[in-house]
Design a protein around this motif. Structure first.
Motif, PDB file in Angstrom:
ATOM      1  N   HIS A  18       1.112  -1.485  -0.097  1.00 39.85           N
ATOM      2  CA  HIS A  18      -0.134   0.154   0.051  1.00 39.85           C
ATOM      3  C   HIS A  18       1.277   1.203  -0.036  1.00 39.85           C
TER       4      HIS A  18
ATOM      5  N   GLN B 261       0.557   4.512   1.496  1.00 39.93           N
ATOM      6  CA  GLN B 261      -0.021   5.261   2.705  1.00 39.93           C
ATOM      7  C   GLN B 261       0.572   6.906   2.732  1.00 39.93           C
TER       8      GLN B 261
ATOM      9  N   GLU C   6      -3.273   9.387   7.115  1.00 39.39           N
ATOM     10  CA  GLU C   6      -3.191   9.123   8.638  1.00 39.39           C
ATOM     11  C   GLU C   6      -3.905   9.797   9.103  1.00 39.39           C
TER      12      GLU C   6
END
Length: 80
Positions: A67, A69, A74
């Motif tokens: 992934h 990110q 986040e």
């Protein structure tokens, strides 16, 4: 043509290697990391004629799926 830049960091967040790849598709980074069995955190950048853009941190989940990110995403999840 855009260039992808992979910054491989050690666990203290110091850069231990920098890999450049021709092309703009970030999924190419997954193949490189899989082939080289990279166990360290990786930051992914794209560099083109407008400069360098941070795309995100590359992580592998518990199921072995890669992934990218984005740190902003986040942070929004942490605030919820």
């Amino acid at each position: 043509m855009p260039t992808l830049i992979l910054e491989i960091h050690d666990l203290d967040d110091a850069i231990i290697d920098v890999i450049t790849m021709e092309g703009g598709n970030p999924a190419r980074a997954f193949h490189y990391l899989e082939e080289n069995e990279t166990p360290f955190p990786v930051k992914l950048w794209r560099e083109g004629y407008r400069g360098r853009t941070f795309l995100g941190d590359i992580r592998r989940d518990d199921r072995g799926v890669w992934h990218i990110q984005d740190r902003q995403v986040e942070a929004e999840v942490d605030d919820a």
